[in-house]
Structures are given as structure tokens and as C-alpha cells.
Design a protein around this motif. Sequence first.
Motif, PDB file in Angstrom:
ATOM      1  N   ILE A  68       6.853   1.607  -7.778  1.00 13.23           N
ATOM      2  CA  ILE A  68       7.881   0.966  -8.610  1.00 13.23           C
ATOM      3  C   ILE A  68       7.487   1.028 -10.087  1.00 13.23           C
ATOM      4  CG2 ILE A  68       9.035  -1.209  -9.145  1.00 13.23           C
ATOM      5  CD1 ILE A  68      10.036   0.174  -6.616  1.00 13.23           C
ATOM      6  N   LYS A  69       6.194   0.832 -10.382  1.00 20.12           N
ATOM      7  CA  LYS A  69       5.730   0.925 -11.777  1.00 20.12           C
ATOM      8  C   LYS A  69       6.070   2.298 -12.359  1.00 20.12           C
ATOM      9  CE  LYS A  69       1.574  -0.627 -12.914  1.00 20.12           C
ATOM     10  NZ  LYS A  69       0.144  -1.017 -12.864  1.00 20.12           N
ATOM     11  N   ASN A  70       5.825   3.348 -11.603  1.00 18.23           N
ATOM     12  CA  ASN A  70       6.094   4.699 -12.089  1.00 18.23           C
ATOM     13  C   ASN A  70       7.589   4.957 -12.256  1.00 18.23           C
ATOM     14  OD1 ASN A  70       3.366   5.375 -12.220  1.00 18.23           O
ATOM     15  ND2 ASN A  70       3.315   6.108 -10.101  1.00 18.23           N
ATOM     16  N   VAL A  71       8.388   4.404 -11.353  1.00 23.24           N
ATOM     17  CA  VAL A  71       9.854   4.524 -11.477  1.00 23.24           C
ATOM     18  C   VAL A  71      10.324   3.864 -12.767  1.00 23.24           C
ATOM     19  CG1 VAL A  71      12.037   3.681 -10.519  1.00 23.24           C
ATOM     20  CG2 VAL A  71      10.362   4.761  -9.011  1.00 23.24           C
ATOM     21  N   ILE A  72       9.812   2.659 -13.046  1.00 24.16           N
ATOM     22  CA  ILE A  72      10.238   1.926 -14.248  1.00 24.16           C
ATOM     23  C   ILE A  72       9.735   2.629 -15.509  1.00 24.16           C
ATOM     24  CG2 ILE A  72      10.025  -0.269 -15.482  1.00 24.16           C
ATOM     25  CD1 ILE A  72      10.109  -1.689 -12.809  1.00 24.16           C
ATOM     26  N   LYS A  73       8.552   3.221 -15.460  1.00 24.53           N
ATOM     27  CA  LYS A  73       8.078   4.002 -16.611  1.00 24.53           C
ATOM     28  C   LYS A  73       9.050   5.133 -16.937  1.00 24.53           C
ATOM     29  CE  LYS A  73       3.057   3.286 -16.430  1.00 24.53           C
ATOM     30  NZ  LYS A  73       1.744   3.907 -16.133  1.00 24.53           N
ATOM     31  N   ASN A  74       9.554   5.799 -15.900  1.00 21.57           N
ATOM     32  CA  ASN A  74      10.517   6.872 -16.114  1.00 21.57           C
ATOM     33  C   ASN A  74      11.816   6.342 -16.711  1.00 21.57           C
ATOM     34  OD1 ASN A  74       8.848   8.912 -15.160  1.00 21.57           O
ATOM     35  ND2 ASN A  74       9.561   8.723 -13.049  1.00 21.57           N
ATOM     36  N   ILE A  75      12.250   5.172 -16.246  1.00 20.62           N
ATOM     37  CA  ILE A  75      13.464   4.556 -16.796  1.00 20.62           C
ATOM     38  C   ILE A  75      13.290   4.292 -18.288  1.00 20.62           C
ATOM     39  CG2 ILE A  75      14.884   2.458 -16.781  1.00 20.62           C
ATOM     40  CD1 ILE A  75      14.419   2.289 -13.754  1.00 20.62           C
ATOM     41  N   GLY A 132      29.390  -6.906  -8.677  1.00 22.98           N
ATOM     42  CA  GLY A 132      29.919  -5.614  -9.108  1.00 22.98           C
ATOM     43  C   GLY A 132      28.865  -4.544  -9.288  1.00 22.98           C
ATOM     44  N   GLY A 133      27.672  -4.766  -8.739  1.00 25.72           N
ATOM     45  CA  GLY A 133      26.595  -3.800  -8.860  1.00 25.72           C
ATOM     46  C   GLY A 133      26.532  -2.844  -7.679  1.00 25.72           C
ATOM     47  N   THR A 134      25.407  -2.131  -7.573  1.00 28.42           N
ATOM     48  CA  THR A 134      25.195  -1.134  -6.529  1.00 28.42           C
ATOM     49  C   THR A 134      23.922  -1.455  -5.763  1.00 28.42           C
ATOM     50  OG1 THR A 134      26.268   0.573  -7.865  1.00 28.42           O
ATOM     51  CG2 THR A 134      24.835   1.339  -6.096  1.00 28.42           C
ATOM     52  N   PHE A 135      23.950  -1.270  -4.451  1.00 21.76           N
ATOM     53  CA  PHE A 135      22.767  -1.452  -3.605  1.00 21.76           C
ATOM     54  C   PHE A 135      22.221  -0.082  -3.214  1.00 21.76           C
ATOM     55  CE2 PHE A 135      21.090  -1.398   0.765  1.00 21.76           C
ATOM     56  CZ  PHE A 135      19.995  -2.238   0.609  1.00 21.76           C
ATOM     57  N   LYS A 136      20.901   0.094  -3.348  1.00 21.03           N
ATOM     58  CA  LYS A 136      20.252   1.341  -2.950  1.00 21.03           C
ATOM     59  C   LYS A 136      19.062   1.028  -2.049  1.00 21.03           C
ATOM     60  CE  LYS A 136      22.772   4.299  -5.243  1.00 21.03           C
ATOM     61  NZ  LYS A 136      23.580   5.320  -4.533  1.00 21.03           N
ATOM     62  N   LEU A 137      18.926   1.797  -0.978  1.00 18.52           N
ATOM     63  CA  LEU A 137      17.824   1.644  -0.026  1.00 18.52           C
ATOM     64  C   LEU A 137      17.043   2.951   0.034  1.00 18.52           C
ATOM     65  CD1 LEU A 137      16.324   0.154   2.279  1.00 18.52           C
ATOM     66  CD2 LEU A 137      18.109   0.967   3.838  1.00 18.52           C
ATOM     67  N   PHE A 138      15.711   2.856  -0.164  1.00 14.00           N
ATOM     68  CA  PHE A 138      14.854   4.041  -0.152  1.00 14.00           C
ATOM     69  C   PHE A 138      13.771   3.879   0.910  1.00 14.00           C
ATOM     70  CE2 PHE A 138      16.522   3.696  -4.478  1.00 14.00           C
ATOM     71  CZ  PHE A 138      17.081   4.957  -4.641  1.00 14.00           C
ATOM     72  N   LYS A 154       8.710   7.408  -0.870  1.00 12.36           N
ATOM     73  CA  LYS A 154       8.332   7.522  -2.279  1.00 12.36           C
ATOM     74  C   LYS A 154       9.100   8.665  -2.945  1.00 12.36           C
ATOM     75  CE  LYS A 154       4.214   8.912  -4.947  1.00 12.36           C
ATOM     76  NZ  LYS A 154       2.753   9.151  -4.830  1.00 12.36           N
ATOM     77  N   ASN A 155       9.215   9.774  -2.259  1.00 14.04           N
ATOM     78  CA  ASN A 155       9.887  10.945  -2.809  1.00 14.04           C
ATOM     79  C   ASN A 155      11.351  10.652  -3.126  1.00 14.04           C
ATOM     80  OD1 ASN A 155       9.908  13.752  -3.536  1.00 14.04           O
ATOM     81  ND2 ASN A 155      11.049  14.166  -1.657  1.00 14.04           N
ATOM     82  N   ALA A 156      12.014   9.894  -2.232  1.00 19.77           N
ATOM     83  CA  ALA A 156      13.441   9.606  -2.411  1.00 19.77           C
ATOM     84  C   ALA A 156      13.695   8.747  -3.646  1.00 19.77           C
ATOM     85  CB  ALA A 156      13.989   8.913  -1.167  1.00 19.77           C
ATOM     86  N   ILE A 157      12.881   7.717  -3.846  1.00 18.34           N
ATOM     87  CA  ILE A 157      13.108   6.837  -4.993  1.00 18.34           C
ATOM     88  C   ILE A 157      12.722   7.528  -6.302  1.00 18.34           C
ATOM     89  CG2 ILE A 157      10.862   5.646  -4.909  1.00 18.34           C
ATOM     90  CD1 ILE A 157      12.391   3.066  -5.664  1.00 18.34           C
ATOM     91  N   GLN A 158      11.722   8.404  -6.253  1.00 22.37           N
ATOM     92  CA  GLN A 158      11.317   9.111  -7.467  1.00 22.37           C
ATOM     93  C   GLN A 158      12.363  10.124  -7.918  1.00 22.37           C
ATOM     94  OE1 GLN A 158       7.396  10.616  -6.446  1.00 22.37           O
ATOM     95  NE2 GLN A 158       6.396   8.917  -7.492  1.00 22.37           N
TER      96      GLN A 158
END
Length: 277
Positions: free
Chosen positions: A62-69, A216-222, A225-229
Amino acid sequence: MYIMKYLSMLFLVLIVSCNKADTNITPPKKPQQLPQENIALLVDNSLSMIAKDFEPNRITVIKNVIKNIIDQKKENQAFSIVVFAKNSYILCPLTKDKNQLLSAINNLDAGIMQLHPGTVFSNVILNGIRSISKESGNKSMILFSDGKESTKSYPLEIAVQDAIKNNIKINTVMITPKDFTIMPISIDSKGEFQYQKLKAEPIDTIQLKKISIETGGTFKLFYTKNAIQKFNFSQLLSEKGNSNIKKIPSKISDGKLNKIYREIEMSNDSLAVIFNR
């Protein structure tokens, strides 16, 4: 004489034409200023987030995902970061400063041993609202978690309704392995976690789906690791929320809600001493 008169007439016509042409010149358009986007990133810091079924563990992924964001953020985007377990803490106030955000992300897992054990969504949503509600522009959240609430705090509907009242959509992101988990089960004499590989149980997505649908948001399920990245979070942030969200009168008075916010603010103040050591 006739030629001179003709040339004078032609010169006059040219002057009039030029003046008329000048009046029809369209002034250059000013660059359109985009409205500010205020985004709260809510990150689960419960103990299960150090499970090793997402290599090297869930919280690092999750840390790496947020860094990319943050690396891909636009000039008009400001972010706050809130960590949570049973309680929550504003790790980084709302800012556009990339360096400040990236520095906070490096400490993203500090709350795993500092916050109260458990998982509660209402507390962190209210804290997320605190971090962005007073700003002008568009407001939204992304809530990252690996499961459902495991204990109780403030009623979840209070937090959801206050998000709706403040026009804040909440996107929810759940990570969970499909086949097996590698969960921390104990700490040895050296203070190191011991892990056990267990068969994964069916995940309960009802709460997080409900939070997204109602705001009014979106739900995502992963599941990997590859899918969320690979997922495009920039696109998720640019999606417009459902403008037809029904605002239901709150079941709690403004006085009681303000009291809850004061309690959360006091909790932030007390946790700041620990997080800022």
C-alpha cells in the motif's frame, strides 16, 4: 487628377478595412484554472496489515501504491494522509507539497504498534472529513483496508452521512489473498513477529461496498500485489461521483457531532506526541 483621386479613395478604404479588422481580433484566452481537488488517503494500520501474503507485506504494498499516486499528482491536487486501526491519526495534514507527503508515506506503518488494536471505519472517515471539509473545491477519499470492522466506535452511518453532507465521495480499496494468508500470530523473545500460513476465508466486502455506494464512490477489490500495482488510481480520482446521492437527515444532533469531532481532535493531539518522537 483622376488617378490621384482614385488612389486617395483606395487608401481610405484600406485604412477603414484595417481598423475594422483590428476590432475583430479575439483576445487570447486565459488558461482555465482547474478547481482544487482535496483528497484524504485513509490507510489501515491494524496488525493484519503486516501479513506477508502480499510480498513483502500488505502495508508495504500500500505504501508503494500511495507513493505512485503522489508521484503522479496534478498541480491542483492536495492530499492528506490518515492512518487508522481502532482509532486514527492525521499523519499528514492537507498539502500539495510532494516532499512532505512522501516523507509522511515513509512513516505510514508507524501506527501499527502505536494505535489501538482493531479496525474501525467510522473514526477514520470522520478524521478524514476533518482534514479536507473546510477547503473549497472537490473533495474525496480513498480508504485502503484488508477487511471489515472488527470492533465498534462511533456508528458508521454517522460518518457516512456527514461525508454525504460535505459532498465527499469515498472510494474504498480492499486487499486480500484468495488462497492463503500468512498472518502474524505471536511475538518471540527478541520482539520479532512469528507467522503462520492459513487457508484464506471468504472476505466480507459488505461494509466497504456500502460506504462507497452511499457516498457515490467506487469499491475495488484486489487479490494480488500485481493487480493493485497495475491499477490506474489517477483515473479513479478523476471519476465524477454520483450527483444524485440522497442526503438523509442526520440521526445525531450537531452538538453531539461536534463533540465527537472534539474527541477525535484531542486524540490526534495525544497521538502527535508519539508519532513525532
